[in-house]
Design an enzyme around this catalytic site. Structure first.
Site, PDB file in Angstrom:
ATOM      1  N   ARG A   1     -72.567  20.052  76.235  1.00 46.69           N
ATOM      2  CA  ARG A   1     -72.399  18.603  76.362  1.00 46.69           C
ATOM      3  C   ARG A   1     -72.362  17.940  74.990  1.00 46.69           C
ATOM      4  O   ARG A   1     -71.668  16.931  74.786  1.00 46.69           O
ATOM      5  CB  ARG A   1     -73.543  18.048  77.193  1.00 46.69           C
ATOM      6  CG  ARG A   1     -73.686  16.544  77.176  1.00 46.69           C
ATOM      7  CD  ARG A   1     -74.852  16.095  78.041  1.00 46.69           C
ATOM      8  NE  ARG A   1     -74.409  15.734  79.375  1.00 46.69           N
ATOM      9  CZ  ARG A   1     -75.212  15.534  80.413  1.00 46.69           C
ATOM     10  NH1 ARG A   1     -76.508  15.705  80.284  1.00 46.69           N
ATOM     11  NH2 ARG A   1     -74.722  15.186  81.584  1.00 46.69           N
TER      12      ARG A   1
ATOM     13  N   LYS B   1     -79.951  23.023  67.420  1.00 47.91           N
ATOM     14  CA  LYS B   1     -81.299  23.599  67.533  1.00 47.91           C
ATOM     15  C   LYS B   1     -81.702  23.623  69.003  1.00 47.91           C
ATOM     16  O   LYS B   1     -81.849  22.589  69.628  1.00 47.91           O
ATOM     17  CB  LYS B   1     -82.326  22.789  66.744  1.00 47.91           C
ATOM     18  CG  LYS B   1     -83.693  23.499  66.656  1.00 47.91           C
ATOM     19  CD  LYS B   1     -84.825  22.572  66.312  1.00 47.91           C
ATOM     20  CE  LYS B   1     -85.414  21.892  67.529  1.00 47.91           C
ATOM     21  NZ  LYS B   1     -86.127  22.836  68.442  1.00 47.91           N
ATOM     22  N   PRO B   2     -81.886  24.810  69.569  1.00 47.91           N
ATOM     23  CA  PRO B   2     -82.358  24.882  70.959  1.00 47.91           C
ATOM     24  C   PRO B   2     -83.850  24.622  71.024  1.00 47.91           C
ATOM     25  O   PRO B   2     -84.562  24.667  70.014  1.00 47.91           O
ATOM     26  CB  PRO B   2     -82.039  26.327  71.351  1.00 47.91           C
ATOM     27  CG  PRO B   2     -82.159  27.079  70.061  1.00 47.91           C
ATOM     28  CD  PRO B   2     -81.671  26.135  68.987  1.00 47.91           C
ATOM     29  N   SER B   3     -84.343  24.381  72.211  1.00 50.39           N
ATOM     30  CA  SER B   3     -85.780  24.260  72.404  1.00 50.39           C
ATOM     31  C   SER B   3     -86.450  25.585  72.071  1.00 50.39           C
ATOM     32  O   SER B   3     -85.927  26.656  72.368  1.00 50.39           O
ATOM     33  CB  SER B   3     -86.095  23.874  73.849  1.00 50.39           C
ATOM     34  OG  SER B   3     -87.467  24.040  74.128  1.00 50.39           O
ATOM     35  N   GLU B   4     -87.615  25.498  71.463  1.00 50.76           N
ATOM     36  CA  GLU B   4     -88.369  26.712  71.178  1.00 50.76           C
ATOM     37  C   GLU B   4     -88.863  27.399  72.445  1.00 50.76           C
ATOM     38  O   GLU B   4     -89.233  28.581  72.424  1.00 50.76           O
ATOM     39  CB  GLU B   4     -89.557  26.396  70.267  1.00 50.76           C
ATOM     40  CG  GLU B   4     -90.657  25.547  70.885  1.00 50.76           C
ATOM     41  CD  GLU B   4     -90.385  24.047  70.825  1.00 50.76           C
ATOM     42  OE1 GLU B   4     -91.353  23.268  70.964  1.00 50.76           O
ATOM     43  OE2 GLU B   4     -89.214  23.658  70.632  1.00 50.76           O
TER      44      GLU B   4
ATOM     45  N   GLU C   1     -81.057  10.906  74.864  1.00 51.41           N
ATOM     46  CA  GLU C   1     -81.157  10.991  76.320  1.00 51.41           C
ATOM     47  C   GLU C   1     -82.560  11.490  76.620  1.00 51.41           C
ATOM     48  O   GLU C   1     -82.885  12.653  76.386  1.00 51.41           O
ATOM     49  CB  GLU C   1     -80.097  11.938  76.880  1.00 51.41           C
ATOM     50  CG  GLU C   1     -79.838  11.749  78.365  1.00 51.41           C
ATOM     51  CD  GLU C   1     -80.640  12.711  79.216  1.00 51.41           C
ATOM     52  OE1 GLU C   1     -81.636  12.243  79.829  1.00 51.41           O
ATOM     53  OE2 GLU C   1     -80.301  13.889  79.283  1.00 51.41           O
TER      54      GLU C   1
ATOM     55  N   CYS D   1     -84.330  15.431  84.388  1.00 49.15           N
ATOM     56  CA  CYS D   1     -84.588  14.026  84.057  1.00 49.15           C
ATOM     57  C   CYS D   1     -84.023  13.070  85.105  1.00 49.15           C
ATOM     58  O   CYS D   1     -84.452  11.922  85.192  1.00 49.15           O
ATOM     59  CB  CYS D   1     -84.017  13.699  82.683  1.00 49.15           C
ATOM     60  SG  CYS D   1     -82.258  14.030  82.522  1.00 49.15           S
TER      61      CYS D   1
ATOM     62  N   GLU E   1     -93.446   9.806  84.390  1.00 53.85           N
ATOM     63  CA  GLU E   1     -92.621  10.965  84.728  1.00 53.85           C
ATOM     64  C   GLU E   1     -93.503  12.178  85.039  1.00 53.85           C
ATOM     65  O   GLU E   1     -94.331  12.587  84.237  1.00 53.85           O
ATOM     66  CB  GLU E   1     -91.678  11.285  83.568  1.00 53.85           C
ATOM     67  CG  GLU E   1     -90.642  12.341  83.876  1.00 53.85           C
ATOM     68  CD  GLU E   1     -89.688  12.541  82.714  1.00 53.85           C
ATOM     69  OE1 GLU E   1     -88.489  12.764  82.954  1.00 53.85           O
ATOM     70  OE2 GLU E   1     -90.145  12.483  81.555  1.00 53.85           O
TER      71      GLU E   1
ATOM     72  N   GLU F   1     -74.340  14.720  87.713  1.00 50.07           N
ATOM     73  CA  GLU F   1     -73.316  13.863  87.126  1.00 50.07           C
ATOM     74  C   GLU F   1     -72.022  14.634  86.920  1.00 50.07           C
ATOM     75  O   GLU F   1     -71.996  15.864  86.977  1.00 50.07           O
ATOM     76  CB  GLU F   1     -73.797  13.278  85.793  1.00 50.07           C
ATOM     77  CG  GLU F   1     -74.239  14.302  84.771  1.00 50.07           C
ATOM     78  CD  GLU F   1     -75.727  14.605  84.841  1.00 50.07           C
ATOM     79  OE1 GLU F   1     -76.262  15.064  83.821  1.00 50.07           O
ATOM     80  OE2 GLU F   1     -76.333  14.408  85.912  1.00 50.07           O
TER      81      GLU F   1
ATOM     82  N   HIS G   1     -73.119   9.423  81.193  1.00 50.92           N
ATOM     83  CA  HIS G   1     -74.528   9.705  81.465  1.00 50.92           C
ATOM     84  C   HIS G   1     -75.362   9.007  80.407  1.00 50.92           C
ATOM     85  O   HIS G   1     -75.406   9.437  79.258  1.00 50.92           O
ATOM     86  CB  HIS G   1     -74.748  11.221  81.430  1.00 50.92           C
ATOM     87  CG  HIS G   1     -76.158  11.641  81.709  1.00 50.92           C
ATOM     88  ND1 HIS G   1     -76.776  11.431  82.916  1.00 50.92           N
ATOM     89  CD2 HIS G   1     -77.072  12.253  80.915  1.00 50.92           C
ATOM     90  CE1 HIS G   1     -78.003  11.926  82.876  1.00 50.92           C
ATOM     91  NE2 HIS G   1     -78.211  12.414  81.667  1.00 50.92           N
TER      92      HIS G   1
END
Length: 861
Positions: free
Chosen positions: A540, A555-558, A630, A664, A764, A824, A830
């Site tokens: 995306r 950078k991906p999530s750890e 986002e 989310c 949340e 979506e 979005h």
């Protein structure tokens, strides 16, 4: 995409006549007698007729550089090299419909002469690179002599095509090998080269000279085991040669030799090539289901291998089965040479995400997914200083603190991925900045083609990517496959904008002037991705950024970096971008902070938690760096009195429990008209109780939560709700799954007795907990829905058009679903309101977010 036959020998008529006039006896005369029997090498009319028999394609041609030992004169060797290159260049110029380019022949007896010829052929004649022998024509290959030539090839960023032959000092293989084969121009040879080519690779030659792109033998047949050194594409696709035209064995072999030879030359590798400012960029042609027809011997071998590992592996697709290749057991975890899937049947070892894997090392967890099926091998990722940063077109080690990656189904560590330091992040940004100008100068259609190629690669490897998501995210397999398709959709949709980005021309305020508004890239984009959709959100972000001329450091999530690592490896191996265009760094908060704070970052696109997004924005504000954020959501689902309850229940159950509620846009609170609340609640509780919770590789609806931290967060939210007066209608906490006591399981829970001010109604939860609250009228429903710091998604279920339109108008949310569940579309937009973020993704406006408007005043009066 155009099909091009890979690297075919040729002898243009003028070269043929000159070469065979220099001697009446000896090696040249013997070669003349052999070549004369193959008219398609030197008679272009014959060649074109034969090409037409095999379909519509073009060839990349080469001539073996004339050996001094045969010609008897270094000067004559140089003259023949020049004549050969000029002859091939003329063929390419006069027959562009037949020939796509040529590889230069160079006189390797003299490194300086070879370098000079390389310069001339590439700069003046347009050669794609050079073909060399491993023998410097009569003399053993000498590293010090070769380095001069190699250094110049690196400077020119040209491909080096290595032709194995006798007299080589690089590998100890039989000198009689090349005499065993009859030349078969474009269709390849039957080869018995596995062992000595293995020695060459594993002796470290290709590590010393990393820009040597591939190894070949006569006629364009790729060495099956190590065709990964080819620029992407030449090893994956092919067209089956007609059975009547199959090359035949002419040499002498023992019966044992015949029984063990891997006969892999029945396939002509195909590729596509286009010139770019970076040199020739190789990309694979569109995959249309090419698959090999195994021999009877191959079938037996596959059957034995399948039987041996049946207890440890699940059924795989045809593409997944093509990952088994020959390997040396001594080099399992270290070779960076990617095997070709085309010759999967040659041996029993397998290639998984960057390492060689012997069958004896495969172990099953008992749920049908073998341990090596993690997309990026846990063994490789766990190596100290493992090569997990992709910077400037190459894999590099990261030296920061390793971060453990766990299997959420078992709680066991499956990998330890090093973090990139601030300096290493800086290196990635430097590479991106260096590449950005030339990348933006490419036609948008070329950038779009790159995205389409990546989409094709992901489509070819969808099963492996989905398996990786199952393993590290805990996402049920069907949902994981959906994410892969979503990622492919982002790539393809944005690629189709390659001819649709428009500027404007305005009239000037003075005579003889017009004003031109055009879209320009922002520069270097830092793309920070979340753990819940690591592949989809990566695509995306990178798809619109790359299409619009930006370069990217991702950078991906750890928590879930493995799928991203696998995706980058697929891109690097099968559809590479120019160096520096797409880079990867791994790590946690410190790595992300370094990326955001660096002045070389032009824009940050972040998806994640609200508090982290605020920190990103605060840091970016110091340098006025653009941001697109986002963040979280607290989506209300309003079920009105005229709603279709079957539709509403099914949609909200799905919207609340997809990916274990870790989305989310999930329906976090349900507001039901008081006249139907009892009916709705009864149906909803029954539907939730029917959900299947279990290992995500099986037929389940809900898998584990992604991590222990996320499980604790959801458990704490439930405990707080109960303290505040909520009651449990079903579920209520940690679930138990047989065989996986250490997993992060949570029972889908429904709460009643809630009030609007409770934290479970305002904060949340990000887990499978559903509070249901009755409302008396639409004003109350809208007031409660809007009473939240979030404004991302909302749902309305009603058959009344007026109710729906008023709800759409009055809800303070950026994305509203009417009579449907979540999900979506790539061409919509979005974006969230309030603390759900700023900016937005997807569609036209998401793509243009990665551009800035430049104004040019044209005065011509």
């Amino acid at each position: 995409m155009e099909k091009i036959d890979a690297f075919c020998h040729i002898m243009p008529p003028d070269y043929y006549a000159r070469f065979f006039s220099v001697a009446d006896s000896g090696p040249v005369a013997n070669l003349r007698n052999r070549v004369a029997k193959i008219p398609c090498l030197h008679d272009m009319d014959v060649r074109f007729r034969v090409m037409d028999e095999f379909g519509d394609y073009r060839q990349i041609i080469n001539i073996a550089a004339p050996p001094v030992e045969d010609l008897g004169s270094p000067q004559l060797s140089r003259e023949m090299s020049r004549l050969g290159n000029e002859s091939m260049a003329e063929l390419v110029r006069t027959h562009p419909d037949r020939f796509a380019g040529f590889m230069a022949c160079v006189p390797m007896d003299d490194p300086e002469a070879a370098t000079a010829e390389l310069d001339y052929a590439c700069n003046e004649l347009g050669a794609l690179g050079a073909q060399i022998y491993t023998s410097v024509h009569g003399h053993p290959m000498d590293e010090s002599r070769f380095d001069v030539f190699y250094a110049r090839a690196v400077e020119l960023d040209k491909v080096i095509q290595v032709h194995p032959c006798r007299h080589s000092g690089w590998a100890d293989y039989p000198t009689e090998t090349t005499s065993k084969f009859e030349l078969w121009w474009a269709l390849g040879w039957e080869m018995d080269l596995s062992l000595f080519m293995g020695r060459m690779v594993f002796s470290g030659v290709l590590e010393r000279y990393p820009t040597i792109k591939f190894l070949i033998h006569h006629g364009g047949s790729m060495i099956p085991h190590f065709s990964g050194r080819v620029g992407p594409g030449l090893d994956q696709l092919g067209a089956r040669t007609p059975r009547t035209s199959r090359p035949t064995w002419r040499g002498t072999r023992s019966a044992s030799a015949r029984s063990t030879t891997s006969r892999c030359s029945m396939w002509t590798p195909r590729c596509s090539v286009r010139p770019t400012p970076y040199g020739a960029q190789w990309t694979s042609s569109a995959s249309t289901g090419c698959s090999s027809a195994p021999t009877r011997r191959t079938t037996r071998r596959r059957a034995r291998a399948t039987s041996a590992r049946r207890s440890a592996t699940s059924t795989r697709s045809a593409s997944a089965r093509t990952s088994k290749v020959p390997s040396s057991t001594a080099t399992r975890a270290r070779s960076s040479t990617r095997p070709s899937g085309r010759w999967a049947h040659c041996e029993r070892a397998s290639w998984r995400g960057g390492v060689w894997t012997e069958p004896s090392r495969r172990r099953s967890r008992g749920f049908g997914v073998a341990e090596e099926d993690v997309a990026f091998s846990a063994a490789r990722a766990s190596e100290p200083g493992g090569a997990v940063s992709f910077v400037d077109g190459e894999w590099r080690e990261a030296s920061g603190t390793p971060i453990a990656v766990t299997d959420p189904a078992s709680g066991e560590e499956i990998a330890s991925v090093p973090s990139a330091t601030a300096a290493e992040v800086g290196d990635a940004l430097d590479a991106a900045r260096r590449a950005q100008r030339e990348w933006s100068r490419l036609p948008a259609t070329t950038r779009g083609d790159h995205l389409r190629a990546i989409a094709g690669v992901f489509a070819d490897h969808r099963e492996a990517l989905a398996d990786s998501l199952v393993r590290e995210v805990g996402k049920p397999k069907a949902q994981a496959l959906g994410e892969v398709e979503f990622a492919i959709g982002f790539l393809r949709y944005n690629a189709d904008w390659d001819r649709r980005i428009e500027g404007e021309i305005l009239p000037g305020d003075v005579p003889g002037e017009v004003i031109h508004l055009l879209r320009a890239p922002v520069g270097v984009v830092g793309a920070i991705c979340p753990w819940n959709f690591p592949l989809a959100v990566l695509c995306r972000k990178i798809a619109p950024a790359l299409l619009t001329g930006n370069t990217v450091v991702a950078k991906p999530s750890e928590v879930t970096p493995l799928t991203t690592l696998h995706a980058f490896r697929l891109v690097a191996e099968h559809a590479p971008l120019p160096p520096g265009v797409l880079n990867l760094v791994t790590g946690g908060r410190e790595t992300g902070a370094a990326l955001v704070a660096d002045p070389r970052t032009s824009m940050v696109s972040f998806t994640g938690h609200r508090d982290t997004g605020k920190s990103v924005m605060a840091t970016a504000a110091e340098r006025l760096t653009r941001v697109s954020l986002e963040l979280g959501g607290k989506a209300p689902a309003i079920v009105w009195r005229d709603a279709d309850l079957d539709l509403a229940v099914a949609s909200i159950v799905d919207a609340r429990h997809f990916n274990a509620g870790q989305v989310c846009t999930s329906a976090e609170r349900v507001l039901v008209h008081e006249s139907i609340v009892d009916d709705f609640t009864g149906r909803y509780v029954a539907a939730v109780e029917a959900l299947r919770v279990g290992h995500p590789s099986g037929e389940v609806d809900v898998g584990p939560m992604v991590s222990a931290a996320q499980h604790r967060k959801t458990s704490a939210a439930l405990e707080t709700a109960l303290r505040e007066g909520a009651t449990v209608l079903t579920g209520g906490g940690t679930a138990t799954v047989d065989g996986y006591a250490g997993g992060y399981w949570f029972t889908p829970t429904v709460l009643g007795g809630v009030r609007p001010g409770m934290s479970v109604m305002t904060e949340e939860t990000f887990g499978p907990v559903t509070p249901i609250y009755p409302v008396a009228d639409l004003d109350e429903a809208l007031a409660i829905a809007n009473d939240s710091r979030y404004g991302l998604s909302a749902y309305i279920f009603s058959r009344d058009y007026g109710t729906v339109m008023r709800t759409v108008d009055d809800l303070d949310f950026g994305e509203i679903y009417i009579n449907r569940t979540l999900g979506e579309s790539v061409h919509a937009h979005h974006a969230g309101f309030k603390e759900s973020g700023i900016g937005g993704e997807d569609g036209k406006w998401g793509l243009l977010r990665y551009t800035q408007i430049k104004t040019a005043y044209h005065h011509f009066g």
